[in-house]
Design an enzyme around this catalytic site. Structure first.
Site, PDB file in Angstrom:
ATOM      1  N   GLY A 283       0.833  -1.211   0.000  1.00  0.00           N
ATOM      2  CA  GLY A 283       0.000   0.000   0.000  1.00  0.00           C
ATOM      3  C   GLY A 283       0.862   1.254   0.000  1.00  0.00           C
ATOM      4  O   GLY A 283       1.835   1.332   0.738  1.00  0.00           O
TER       5      GLY A 283
ATOM      6  N   ARG B 124       1.120  -5.144  -5.147  1.00  0.00           N
ATOM      7  CA  ARG B 124       1.250  -6.308  -4.262  1.00  0.00           C
ATOM      8  C   ARG B 124       1.463  -7.480  -5.218  1.00  0.00           C
ATOM      9  O   ARG B 124       0.566  -7.841  -5.965  1.00  0.00           O
ATOM     10  CB  ARG B 124      -0.009  -6.508  -3.432  1.00  0.00           C
TER      11      ARG B 124
ATOM     12  N   ASP C 113       4.692  -4.383   6.208  1.00  0.00           N
ATOM     13  CA  ASP C 113       4.941  -5.732   6.691  1.00  0.00           C
ATOM     14  C   ASP C 113       5.163  -6.783   5.584  1.00  0.00           C
ATOM     15  O   ASP C 113       6.179  -7.490   5.579  1.00  0.00           O
ATOM     16  CB  ASP C 113       3.659  -6.072   7.488  1.00  0.00           C
TER      17      ASP C 113
ATOM     18  N   THR D  12       4.352   2.753   5.587  1.00  0.00           N
ATOM     19  CA  THR D  12       2.966   2.288   5.735  1.00  0.00           C
ATOM     20  C   THR D  12       2.216   3.237   6.655  1.00  0.00           C
ATOM     21  O   THR D  12       2.782   3.710   7.647  1.00  0.00           O
ATOM     22  CB  THR D  12       2.896   0.858   6.320  1.00  0.00           C
TER      23      THR D  12
ATOM     24  N   ASP E 185      -0.076   2.300   8.514  1.00  0.00           N
ATOM     25  CA  ASP E 185      -0.591   1.507   9.646  1.00  0.00           C
ATOM     26  C   ASP E 185       0.239   1.635  10.924  1.00  0.00           C
ATOM     27  O   ASP E 185      -0.256   1.346  12.011  1.00  0.00           O
ATOM     28  CB  ASP E 185      -0.648   0.017   9.276  1.00  0.00           C
TER      29      ASP E 185
ATOM     30  N   ASP F 244       2.461  -0.354  11.968  1.00  0.00           N
ATOM     31  CA  ASP F 244       2.431  -1.653  12.655  1.00  0.00           C
ATOM     32  C   ASP F 244       3.755  -2.410  12.561  1.00  0.00           C
ATOM     33  O   ASP F 244       3.780  -3.626  12.697  1.00  0.00           O
ATOM     34  CB  ASP F 244       1.288  -2.516  12.085  1.00  0.00           C
TER      35      ASP F 244
ATOM     36  N   ARG G 154      -5.207  -2.437   9.114  1.00  0.00           N
ATOM     37  CA  ARG G 154      -4.933  -3.862   8.904  1.00  0.00           C
ATOM     38  C   ARG G 154      -4.583  -4.582  10.216  1.00  0.00           C
ATOM     39  O   ARG G 154      -3.442  -4.908  10.493  1.00  0.00           O
ATOM     40  CB  ARG G 154      -3.764  -4.038   7.916  1.00  0.00           C
TER      41      ARG G 154
HETATM   42  O1  F6P Z   1      -1.286  -1.555   4.735  1.00  0.00           O
HETATM   43  C1  F6P Z   1      -1.828  -0.368   4.315  1.00  0.00           C
HETATM   44  C2  F6P Z   1      -3.301  -0.495   4.067  1.00  0.00           C
HETATM   45  O2  F6P Z   1      -3.795   0.768   3.709  1.00  0.00           O
HETATM   46  C3  F6P Z   1      -4.100  -1.099   5.222  1.00  0.00           C
HETATM   47  O3  F6P Z   1      -4.396  -0.169   6.229  1.00  0.00           O
HETATM   48  C4  F6P Z   1      -5.299  -1.642   4.499  1.00  0.00           C
HETATM   49  O4  F6P Z   1      -5.842  -2.732   5.201  1.00  0.00           O
HETATM   50  C5  F6P Z   1      -4.737  -2.087   3.187  1.00  0.00           C
HETATM   51  O5  F6P Z   1      -3.541  -1.362   2.983  1.00  0.00           O
HETATM   52  C6  F6P Z   1      -5.660  -1.890   2.001  1.00  0.00           C
HETATM   53  O6  F6P Z   1      -5.046  -2.411   0.887  1.00  0.00           O
HETATM   54  P1  F6P Z   1      -5.557  -2.228  -0.610  1.00  0.00           P
HETATM   55  O7  F6P Z   1      -5.304  -0.810  -1.013  1.00  0.00           O
HETATM   56  O8  F6P Z   1      -4.759  -3.197  -1.403  1.00  0.00           O
HETATM   57  O9  F6P Z   1      -7.020  -2.543  -0.594  1.00  0.00           O
END
Ligand code: F6P
Length: 326
Positions: free
Chosen positions: A14, A75, A106, A129, A131, A133, A175
């Site tokens: 992300g 990803r 992560d 990130t 998050d 985390d 997340r």
């Molecule tokens: O890890 C960053 C994040 O924004 C999380 O907070 C969220 O769960 C996820 O990515 C969403 O991912 P995507 O944009 O692939 O739906």
């Protein structure tokens, strides 16, 4: 003797505000130190499919203030396979890229750890990130900007919540981590945060209702971390409708707007310091570490620690929120 001559940079997973500032910092610090720099597009995918360009200092001009990532991101499922990683390694060899700087969360650093071990490649990670985390760092690139975005959104939702005297569940990203929800709640003066870290210990919704909402107001704002453990904002609103029908409840899911926008000064400075530190780490022959920040000092956190997925929530924050929302 340091044999590294050229460094590849990629952003993965992300996107997060401040990633561009990090790309700029790594590029400039690396060129300053005499390395060649390659920008790798679309994360690990670009490494597999050779979407790579040599960068000069001009490639990273005028980007420190921009959200998203000029390198694009992805990803990449193929990188999770041995064949995919072999292709990526072959491309690195062919291009003469000796080391990587991976900016991501992560999942991206987990990929970096596996790749580094398999092919004995020096890789430095930067925690990119929203998050927050990752273990071993007080904060991650993008987290502060996302928090500020959440705060602005909640301020706006409060206007309508107050007018209609409603209970609002506002879902924020994370997340399975409650950092954005908890600090977002404190920053916006919300009544509570429902976070995955304490969901197994206590039914946070029952506690909230039992303690009564803020006495001086009929409206309430509750920040909810997205997660199957908390049930998310929709799940909680459904429960309220069934168990406490006297409340007029609404849901707002902030979603991807939390990932956009120009990075705050805090994120720009953090990304700049961490990007420069990544180059220092390579110059010092370090490998397979994530750059962290602890008490305003740069730290080097082994990948295995950074991604072990149990960064603790500061109990003091929980107590502060509880005491200030009476
Ligand atoms: O890890 C960053 C994040 O924004 C999380 O907070 C969220 O769960 C996820 O990515 C969403 O991912 P995507 O944009 O692939 O739906």
């Amino acid at each position: 003797m340091n044999k590294i001559k050229s460094i590849g940079i990629l952003t993965s997973g992300g996107d997060a505000p401040g990633m561009n500032a990090a790309v700029r910092a790594v590029t400039r610090a690396a060129i300053f130190a005499g390395f060649k720099v390659f920008g790798i597009y679309r994360g690990y995918r670009g490494l597999i499919y050779d979407e790579i360009e040599e960068f000069s200092t001009q490639n990273v001009s005028n980007i420190i203030q921009r959200g998203g990532t000029i390198l694009k991101t992805a990803r990449c499922k193929e990188f999770q396979t041995e064949e995919g990683r072999q292709c990526a390694y072959d491309v690195m060899k062919r291009r003469g890229i000796d080391a990587l700087v991976v900016i991501g969360g992560d999942g991206s650093l987990t990929g970096a750890r596996i790749f580094a071990n398999e092919f004995s490649i020096p890789i430095i990670g930067l925690p990119g990130t929203i998050d927050n985390d990752l273990y071993g760092t007080d904060t991650t690139i993008g987290y502060d900007t996302a928090l500020n975005t959440i705060m602005e959104c909640v301020d706006k939702i409060r206007d309508t919540a107050t007018s209609h005297e409603r209970l609002f569940f506002i879902e924020v990203m994370g997340r399975d981590a409650g950092f954005l929800a908890l600090n977002g709640a404190i920053a916006s003066g919300a009544e509570a945060a429902i976070i995955p870290e304490i969901s197994t210990q206590v039914d946070q919704l029952s506690e909230l209702i039992k303690n009564g909402f803020r006495k001086s107001k009929n409206s309430s704002i509750v920040l909810v971390a997205e997660s199957p453990i908390t049930g998310g904002a929709m799940g909680l609103a459904q429960r309220v409708k069934e168990e406490y029908p006297e409340y007029d409840v609404r849901v707002s899911i902030l979603g991807h707007l939390q990932r956009g926008g120009s990075p705050t000064a805090h994120d720009r400075i953090l990304a700049s310091r961490m990007g420069a530190a990544a180059v220092d780490a390579l110059l010092d022959d370090q490998r397979n570490v994530m750059i962290g920040i602890k008490n305003d000092e740069i730290t080097y956190v082994p990948f295995t620690k950074a991604i072990k997925n149990d960064k603790p929530i500061n109990q003091d924050l929980l107590s502060t929120l509880r005491r200030l929302s009476i």
